[in-house]
Motif scaffolding. Structure first.
Motif: not given
Length: 235
Positions: A135-142, A144-148
């Protein structure tokens, strides 16, 4: 463990052959912290994750100054250094490793909320950790940080030209991945009741990379499927 490497390889495009070092650090901190009896999970788990993340901060700060195959070799070199430190140190049990005799517990006063010595409770604790990490990594992917991070994977020079401090983004991802690997190491030590230097060997780093390849790089679901498939095959 596979999910933590997926953040680096699949999301950021950083192929590391030294990720097992953080797994081993988390495992060794767990065992050494339980040397005087059953330790409290309330401080032992953050200690294992924090130690792995701190090591990842140091390794990442140096290794991320390189790219490509040079980055792979530098991470491998740091992991081998960690391997020989625990292999040749009596405090860490040397090549024989160390046994965990008293699994950690989570208690309030005299009331035990979670006893990892109980196999059923350990199973659900690990399952909860897996779900939480996913769940944490799914949130990271979505985010701004994940998109960067995804942009850095595709074209780092363009992201840098757009004003992004790509080094800091990569370092943050490296530290987060190291901390999650430390979490996996903590749970692995409790499950096996034993740690040895082989946890930090390049074979372990290669094995988790193979898990990602089997499941499909670039997908959290693939990391879980690849880890499951690889474990079934090895068993």
């Amino acid at each position: 463990f596979a999910l933590s490497l997926e953040l680096l390889v699949g999301r950021t495009g950083l192929v590391s052959l030294g990720h097992a070092a953080f797994l081993g650090i988390g495992a060794y901190v767990t065992v050494l912290g339980s040397a005087e009896g059953a330790a409290s999970l309330a401080w032992l788990l953050p200690a294992a994750v924090g130690a792995a993340a701190a090591c990842a901060l140091f390794v990442g700060a140096l290794s991320l100054r390189t790219t490509g195959v040079y980055f792979i070799m530098v991470t491998l070199a740091f992991a081998q250094m960690a391997y020989f430190v625990v292999h040749d140190t009596k405090l860490a049990g040397g090549s024989d490793g160390i046994f965990l005799y008293d699994p950690p517990v989570l208690a309030i006063g005299r009331r035990t909320l979670l006893d990892l010595g109980n196999k059923q409770q350990l199973y659900f604790a690990i399952l909860a950790a897996l779900a939480g990490t996913y769940a944490l990594l799914a949130l990271v992917q979505r985010s701004r940080f994940g998109h960067a991070l995804a942009g850095i994977r595709v074209n780092e020079a363009r992201m840098r030209a757009a004003g992004y401090a790509t080094y800091r983004y990569k370092l943050a991802a490296f530290v987060l991945a190291g901390g999650l690997a430390g979490l996996a190491g903590c749970l692995l030590a409790v499950k096996d009741g034993y740690v040895n230097p082989e946890l930090m060997s390049w074979h372990q780093s290669g094995a988790v990379l193979l898990m990602l390849i089997m499941g499909g790089i670039g997908s959290l679901r693939g990391a879980v499927i690849g880890a499951l498939a690889f474990t079934l095959l090895t068993e």
